[in-house]
Write an enzyme that holds these catalytic residues in place. Structure first.
Site, PDB file in Angstrom:
ATOM      1  N   PRO A 284       0.824  -1.142  -0.092  1.00 41.45           N
ATOM      2  CA  PRO A 284       0.018  -0.019  -0.005  1.00 41.45           C
ATOM      3  C   PRO A 284       0.784   1.432  -0.124  1.00 41.45           C
ATOM      4  O   PRO A 284       0.473   2.167  -0.785  1.00 41.45           O
ATOM      5  CB  PRO A 284      -0.710  -0.169   1.317  1.00 41.45           C
ATOM      6  CG  PRO A 284      -0.759  -1.750   1.195  1.00 41.45           C
ATOM      7  CD  PRO A 284       0.432  -2.311   1.120  1.00 41.45           C
TER       8      PRO A 284
ATOM      9  N   GLU B  48       3.752  -3.080 -13.338  1.00 41.95           N
ATOM     10  CA  GLU B  48       4.967  -3.462 -13.790  1.00 41.95           C
ATOM     11  C   GLU B  48       5.915  -2.314 -13.952  1.00 41.95           C
ATOM     12  O   GLU B  48       6.844  -2.263 -14.977  1.00 41.95           O
ATOM     13  CB  GLU B  48       5.336  -4.505 -14.666  1.00 41.95           C
ATOM     14  CG  GLU B  48       4.511  -5.803 -14.272  1.00 41.95           C
ATOM     15  CD  GLU B  48       4.857  -7.207 -14.940  1.00 41.95           C
ATOM     16  OE1 GLU B  48       5.921  -7.124 -15.570  1.00 41.95           O
ATOM     17  OE2 GLU B  48       3.695  -7.700 -15.259  1.00 41.95           O
TER      18      GLU B  48
ATOM     19  N   HIS C  38     -15.941   4.048 -33.677  1.00 33.51           N
ATOM     20  CA  HIS C  38     -17.142   3.428 -33.291  1.00 33.51           C
ATOM     21  C   HIS C  38     -18.180   4.535 -33.086  1.00 33.51           C
ATOM     22  O   HIS C  38     -19.498   3.900 -32.933  1.00 33.51           O
ATOM     23  CB  HIS C  38     -17.027   2.418 -32.293  1.00 33.51           C
ATOM     24  CG  HIS C  38     -16.377   0.990 -32.831  1.00 33.51           C
ATOM     25  ND1 HIS C  38     -15.048   1.013 -33.195  1.00 33.51           N
ATOM     26  CD2 HIS C  38     -16.861  -0.197 -32.992  1.00 33.51           C
ATOM     27  CE1 HIS C  38     -14.654  -0.221 -33.597  1.00 33.51           C
ATOM     28  NE2 HIS C  38     -15.713  -1.120 -33.460  1.00 33.51           N
TER      29      HIS C  38
ATOM     30  N   GLU D 150       5.899   6.667 -16.022  1.00 28.28           N
ATOM     31  CA  GLU D 150       6.895   7.599 -15.326  1.00 28.28           C
ATOM     32  C   GLU D 150       8.199   6.936 -14.901  1.00 28.28           C
ATOM     33  O   GLU D 150       9.225   7.341 -15.084  1.00 28.28           O
ATOM     34  CB  GLU D 150       6.226   8.613 -14.102  1.00 28.28           C
ATOM     35  CG  GLU D 150       5.084   9.260 -14.632  1.00 28.28           C
ATOM     36  CD  GLU D 150       3.891   8.619 -15.173  1.00 28.28           C
ATOM     37  OE1 GLU D 150       3.604   7.411 -14.904  1.00 28.28           O
ATOM     38  OE2 GLU D 150       3.198   9.289 -15.752  1.00 28.28           O
TER      39      GLU D 150
ATOM     40  N   GLN E 267     -13.589   6.244 -30.816  1.00 30.13           N
ATOM     41  CA  GLN E 267     -13.903   7.268 -31.748  1.00 30.13           C
ATOM     42  C   GLN E 267     -14.424   6.992 -33.261  1.00 30.13           C
ATOM     43  O   GLN E 267     -15.448   7.392 -33.604  1.00 30.13           O
ATOM     44  CB  GLN E 267     -12.798   8.530 -32.118  1.00 30.13           C
ATOM     45  CG  GLN E 267     -13.168   9.896 -32.498  1.00 30.13           C
ATOM     46  CD  GLN E 267     -13.803  10.644 -31.527  1.00 30.13           C
ATOM     47  OE1 GLN E 267     -13.754  10.343 -30.303  1.00 30.13           O
ATOM     48  NE2 GLN E 267     -14.721  11.375 -32.046  1.00 30.13           N
TER      49      GLN E 267
END
Lengths: 259, 390
Positions: free
Chosen positions: B139, B374, B349, B378, B347
């Site tokens: 966490p 994973e 569709h 950044e 877009q």
């Protein structure tokens, strides 16, 4: 039990095929194991799985067709025979039957399985001709196959229903694609297929020659290909439903004459 | 002479072999028959596909590049990349399951495990008897291992583990877990060690399935360790070696995420191409409009570029050459490309693309995870900055 399965490499039916200057133009990279052949391989694997023995696949084709033999080996066939014919142009069902018969006359088997037809020509002749040349009991369009006490019991699909036919071994059965759902090779199957034996045989080894087969055996001649004409566009009706129904009934009755 | 940081090792010597083509054909066939028809249902119900995973195991797809003596199929990373791309074309959640099982948990045991550990655990993982989970993130810490709170304290012949891990793929359906824990706080990243835990160990539990934006049929939850007694023989790799091995594992994992991104983007591309040819407006298919054509072309070009990056990284790994930078580039480019491709697919569709009647809205939800899991984009840029600015 040894089952010899005649397999064929065909163009991928999902790949675009066009007609150019009267001949078929196909993407030669997209060649696959014929779906009917795949059902024959699957059935042979199920039979040998239940009764012991092994499956050998036999293919007539160019060097590139080896990849199709490997696919059958990856499915579980024990060995392959590649009857090498680089230039397949002009060969018809009779020619394939002649070549396959020459091979089978010098090999042993309890049954020969083929597809009931192949996806490229859909002729459906090779199996029957091969049985005749090998003088084997024969049954076409099998949808089921079992083995008991030296006999093969074939469930075949006829025009009006299914019938059961008993064949003495050795025999020849052509397989429908409704017979089973061919297994997908596992990664281990693909890995093992590299180590399985594939014997390359030439026409010369079989006492045949390409010219001889083309000159003496081939009885059909391709005259060319034509595009299938596109469907005529349908008619679209709009308006009040009650009027539309009477309009439609009128057309079905008087124009299409189907009522 | 100045060194070009961008090109070497280029590794453009790869070509797909007959094996690779056979593998692609097999997995594509399987995915189209068994995976694609039910994928929307699974997404809607957040349902883990135990039956499909078992079938994949039978096809030896759960140990693609692990050694045959440990039950693997003995193929290479390129094969792994191909399989993940094909699965992700229809079902990114399933591809994520296969990827994390194979390239995180199993790969860590294959990399750092001793013979006994490989015989005991890796064989179960490659055969699919057990699913594997890999627990790094907490966490309070992800890529920043120095802030890891989970601890392992030596007690005679055992280690006592305490702590919690979050976002653990196969957290509840897994039965073999690789868990990273701090064994020497003073040593920072060099004080982290890996352990193999088994489901059912006393004090080892998992939380409810996390509710997520996408990747709905992959299993993600928290796991908790309260005084879990782990035998010393379950220490995986050297003491203090855990995070160093983790970096190597993540390099391989990034090839997996890159492959999944290529697969999802291919789905977006193929669905859009088909839709644009079928959907008519103003009397002709929308695919005849340049605005749509250009979107589809740009998608196709970026997918190809991403696939080349992924395959280059896989090729370098298979040839035992350094690939950290290339795997990171592949993961970064492929995942960002994928999200863009999925947005464009929606877009194209139009309104339909925004509904659950079509696959593309799921593709977008699934795609976003690939820019996060994973190592976020950044973090990839951090890794690459270090590499480029040496």
């Amino acid at each position: 039990m040894k089952i010899s399965v005649c397999i064929k490499q065909v163009p991928d039916v999902s790949a675009p095929i066009t007609i150019k200057d009267g001949t078929l133009s196909q993407d030669s990279d997209r060649m696959v194991l014929d779906a009917y052949s795949a059902s024959a391989v699957e059935e042979a694997l199920v039979l040998t799985g239940a009764h012991g023995g092994e499956v050998e696949v036999v293919l007539v084709g160019p060097d590139k067709a080896k990849e199709t033999i490997r696919k059958a080996l990856a499915m579980g066939a024990a060995s392959g025979v590649h009857i090498h014919v680089e230039d397949m142009s002009g060969l018809d069902s009779a020619a394939f039957a002649e070549i396959l018969a020459a091979w089978h006359k010098q090999s042993s088997y309890d049954a020969v399985l083929t597809g009931k037809q192949s996806q490229d020509t859909d002729a459906g002749l090779t199996g029957g001709m091969l049985a005749w040349k090998l003088d084997l009991p024969y049954c076409a369009n099998a949808v089921g196959l079992t083995y008991e006490g030296g006999k093969f019991l074939v469930k075949r699909q006829g025009d009006t229903g299914q019938e059961m036919v008993e064949l003495e071994s050795p025999c020849l059965v052509t397989c429908s694609n409704d017979m089973n759902d061919p297994r997908i090779p596992s990664l281990k199957g693909i890995m093992q297929s590299k180590k399985k034996p594939v014997k390359t045989v030439t026409l010369d080894d079989l006492g045949l020659s390409l010219d001889g087969v083309k000159g003496g055996v081939v009885k059909t001649e391709g005259k060319g290909f034509k595009d299938v004409p596109g469907r005529e566009p349908g008619k679209k009706f709009e308006g009040d439903p009650a009027e539309l129904v009477s309009q439609l009934v009128n057309l079905l009755d008087n124009e299409a004459k189907v009522l | 002479m100045s060194i070009d940081t961008l090109t070497p090792p280029a590794g453009l010597g790869f070509e797909l072999s007959e094996d690779h083509n056979m593998i692609r054909e097999s997995i594509r066939d399987f995915v189209e028959k068994r995976v694609a028809p039910t994928v929307m249902e699974r997404d809607e119900n957040c349902e883990f596909p135990h039956d499909i995973v078992s079938e994949l195991a039978e096809m030896s797809m759960l140990g693609i590049y692990h050694e045959e003596k440990y039950g693997g199929a003995g193929f290479d990373t390129m094969s792994f990349a191909i399989v993940l791309e094909e699965i992700a074309r229809w079902d990114a959640s399933l591809a994520l399951t296969v990827a994390s099982h194979t390239s995180l948990c199993s790969a860590h045991i294959a990399l750092a495990g001793n013979e006994a550990q490989k015989m005991k655990y890796l064989t179960q993982l490659t055969s699919g008897k057990a699913l594997g989970a890999w627990a790094l993130t907490e966490p309070g810490s992800g890529s920043d291992a120095s802030n890891m709170k989970t601890t392992a304290v030596r007690d005679g012949d055992n280690w006592i583990l305490n702590g919690a891990k979050i976002f653990i793929t196969q957290g509840s359906v897994g039965s073999i877990y690789v868990v990273l824990a701090v064994t020497d706080r003073d040593k920072g990243a060099k004080g982290v060690t890996a352990f193999i835990l088994e489901k059912g160990m006393k004090g080892f539990s998992y939380g409810p399935k996390l509710k997520k934006l996408g990747m709905n049929s992959s299993d993600t939850c928290e796991i908790y360790m309260e005084d879990v007694v782990v035998p010393a023989e379950n220490q995986l790799g050297g003491l203090g070696q855990g995070f160093i091995d983790t970096m190597k594992i993540l390099d391989g994992g990034r090839i997996g995420i890159g492959s999944i991104a290529v697969g999802v983007a291919r789905g977006a591309f193929e669905e859009s191409k088909n839709y644009a040819q079928e959907r008519s407006q103003f009397g002709r298919p929308i695919g005849q409009n340049q605005a749509i054509q250009w979107k589809i072309v740009d998608m196709g070009v970026s997918i190809d570029a991403a696939r080349l990056l992924v395959q280059r990284a896989a090729w370098l790994k298979d040839n035992s050459r350094p690939y950290t930078k290339e795997a990171s580039m592949a993961k970064l480019f492929a995942s960002e490309m994928c999200t863009k491709a999925c947005l464009d697919a929606i877009q194209i569709h139009g309104g339909y693309g925004y509904t659950k009647e079509y696959h593309v809205e799921r593709f977008l939800r699934d795609a976003k995870l690939l820019e996060i899991g994973e190592g976020t984009s950044e973090v990839q840029r951090m890794v690459l900055a270090r590499q480029f600015m040496k």
